[in-house]
Design an enzyme around this catalytic site. Structure first.
Site, PDB file in Angstrom:
ATOM      1  N   ASP A 231      -6.377  72.315 116.893  1.00  0.00           N
ATOM      2  CA  ASP A 231      -5.556  72.058 115.702  1.00  0.00           C
ATOM      3  C   ASP A 231      -4.856  73.309 115.193  1.00  0.00           C
ATOM      4  O   ASP A 231      -5.286  74.436 115.431  1.00  0.00           O
ATOM      5  CB  ASP A 231      -6.440  71.522 114.568  1.00  0.00           C
ATOM      6  CG  ASP A 231      -6.822  70.073 114.754  1.00  0.00           C
ATOM      7  OD1 ASP A 231      -6.584  69.524 115.847  1.00  0.00           O
ATOM      8  OD2 ASP A 231      -7.377  69.489 113.805  1.00  0.00           O
ATOM      9  N   ASP A 232      -3.782  73.053 114.428  1.00  0.00           N
ATOM     10  CA  ASP A 232      -3.107  74.031 113.553  1.00  0.00           C
ATOM     11  C   ASP A 232      -2.069  74.903 114.244  1.00  0.00           C
ATOM     12  O   ASP A 232      -1.342  75.622 113.570  1.00  0.00           O
ATOM     13  CB  ASP A 232      -4.100  74.954 112.841  1.00  0.00           C
ATOM     14  CG  ASP A 232      -5.015  74.218 111.888  1.00  0.00           C
ATOM     15  OD1 ASP A 232      -4.808  73.011 111.694  1.00  0.00           O
ATOM     16  OD2 ASP A 232      -5.944  74.835 111.349  1.00  0.00           O
TER      17      ASP A 232
ATOM     18  N   HIS B 233       0.138  67.062 113.334  1.00  0.00           N
ATOM     19  CA  HIS B 233      -0.884  67.501 112.370  1.00  0.00           C
ATOM     20  C   HIS B 233      -0.256  67.815 111.017  1.00  0.00           C
ATOM     21  O   HIS B 233      -0.787  68.635 110.267  1.00  0.00           O
ATOM     22  CB  HIS B 233      -1.623  68.718 112.923  1.00  0.00           C
ATOM     23  CG  HIS B 233      -2.948  69.007 112.269  1.00  0.00           C
ATOM     24  ND1 HIS B 233      -3.843  68.017 111.912  1.00  0.00           N
ATOM     25  CD2 HIS B 233      -3.528  70.179 111.900  1.00  0.00           C
ATOM     26  CE1 HIS B 233      -4.912  68.570 111.378  1.00  0.00           C
ATOM     27  NE2 HIS B 233      -4.744  69.878 111.341  1.00  0.00           N
TER      28      HIS B 233
ATOM     29  N   HIS C  63       0.181  71.249 106.614  1.00  0.00           N
ATOM     30  CA  HIS C  63      -1.282  71.105 106.501  1.00  0.00           C
ATOM     31  C   HIS C  63      -1.727  70.839 105.056  1.00  0.00           C
ATOM     32  O   HIS C  63      -2.617  71.503 104.528  1.00  0.00           O
ATOM     33  CB  HIS C  63      -1.978  72.366 107.033  1.00  0.00           C
ATOM     34  CG  HIS C  63      -3.378  72.113 107.507  1.00  0.00           C
ATOM     35  ND1 HIS C  63      -4.434  71.928 106.651  1.00  0.00           N
ATOM     36  CD2 HIS C  63      -3.896  72.010 108.760  1.00  0.00           C
ATOM     37  CE1 HIS C  63      -5.533  71.731 107.345  1.00  0.00           C
ATOM     38  NE2 HIS C  63      -5.242  71.773 108.629  1.00  0.00           N
TER      39      HIS C  63
ATOM     40  N   HIS D 299      -9.852  74.962 117.093  1.00  0.00           N
ATOM     41  CA  HIS D 299      -8.593  75.423 116.496  1.00  0.00           C
ATOM     42  C   HIS D 299      -8.007  76.567 117.311  1.00  0.00           C
ATOM     43  O   HIS D 299      -8.751  77.412 117.814  1.00  0.00           O
ATOM     44  CB  HIS D 299      -8.817  75.881 115.048  1.00  0.00           C
ATOM     45  CG  HIS D 299      -9.372  74.819 114.163  1.00  0.00           C
ATOM     46  ND1 HIS D 299     -10.716  74.526 114.100  1.00  0.00           N
ATOM     47  CD2 HIS D 299      -8.756  73.951 113.325  1.00  0.00           C
ATOM     48  CE1 HIS D 299     -10.910  73.521 113.259  1.00  0.00           C
ATOM     49  NE2 HIS D 299      -9.742  73.147 112.771  1.00  0.00           N
TER      50      HIS D 299
END
Length: 281
Positions: free
Chosen positions: A103-104, A154, A158, A248
């Site tokens: 993620d991210d 995503h 965020h 991540h």
């Protein structure tokens, strides 16, 4: 036929039509049960100051939540109304296989190392990208897609989705899908809510954009920087068919995540696990 003979026939046809409509309505209600309301997630801590990319990398700890789901959908189906009320938490029916997710990102410091490791072992993973990071690192997005990995949505910045209006959710998901499609030539088919915080609006809007919601089974907690050994233990301890692992590649110092992948990936393969991604719908 006389008028007095037509009248009973007309009444019979009207009653039959009403009965069919009621039966259809019942089937529609059964086909779209509303699940137990989702728990509201705690708001995240404030991010560090600076540029947007730097802010993502410098987010403080306690900005990841555990999955808010308890049930795994029994099978895939098109992301069209009636929409899901729970995200996928694991992927049943894929044999002795696991799914690795990151993620991210993409992050120019850590993502290339993760891609190198995945390429070394010829496996595919899922990357849930933040739109602003994708926009600022377009070559990395292309490399992710060209290597055969699944690119997911995503959100753009965020945010905590449960605090957004429908228009806000639409903007966050829509802008991210647009930039991913512009870079890779295809829109994302999967999305993951930041912080694991979902609500009905996000399910409905994601479905309208043609995406399925993906949560996770095993949280490596790598965002807490617990040490490489700890990350490896969590992955190995949670390994099982259909498991989805959360890691991540951005949002902070991810050197431990990079090092852990280099250790647990060959070990999983030696244990007979396939590392795979969901099939395209």
């Amino acid at each position: 036929m006389k008028n007095d003979q037509r009248l009973p026939l007309r009444r019979t046809l009207l009653r039959l039509g009403a009965g069919l409509a009621a039966a259809t309505a019942v089937r529609l209600v059964v086909a779209d049960p509303v699940g137990t309301p989702l728990r509201r997630a705690a708001p995240p801590s404030a991010g560090a100051a600076g540029t947007r990319a730097a802010a993502l990398r410098a987010r403080p700890s306690a900005y990841r939540l555990r999955p808010m789901t308890a049930n795994t959908p029994p099978r895939y189906r098109p992301a069209l109304p009636p929409v899901r009320t729970r995200p996928f938490e694991e992927l049943p029916g894929i044999g002795r296989a696991m799914v690795l997710t990151f993620d991210d990102g993409p992050d120019p410091l850590y993502t290339p190392h993760i891609l190198d490791t995945l390429r070394t072992y010829d496996v595919r993973a899922m990357f849930f990208l933040c739109g602003e990071m994708a926009h600022d690192n377009q070559d990395l997005v292309r490399r992710i897609a060209d290597d055969g990995h699944t690119v997911g949505n995503h959100s753009w910045t965020h945010p905590l989705v449960t605090k957004l209006s429908r228009a806000g959710i639409t903007d966050e998901l829509g802008r991210t899908s647009d930039v991913i499609e512009k870079i890779t030539g295809a829109p994302p088919l999967w999305y993951r809510a930041p912080y694991g915080a979902w609500n009905r609006n996000s399910f409905e809007i994601g479905a309208a954009m043609g995406m399925e919601p993906m949560a996770w089974t095993v949280d490596t907690l790598d965002w807490t920087v617990p040490g490489t050994d700890s990350i490896v233990r969590r992955v190995r301890g949670g390994a099982a068919p259909g498991v989805v692992v959360l890691s991540h590649d951005a949002g902070g110092n991810r050197s431990q995540s990079v090092a852990a992948l280099r250790r647990y990936l060959p070990e999983l393969l030696e244990d007979g696990y396939r590392i795979t991604v969901p099939p395209r719908r």
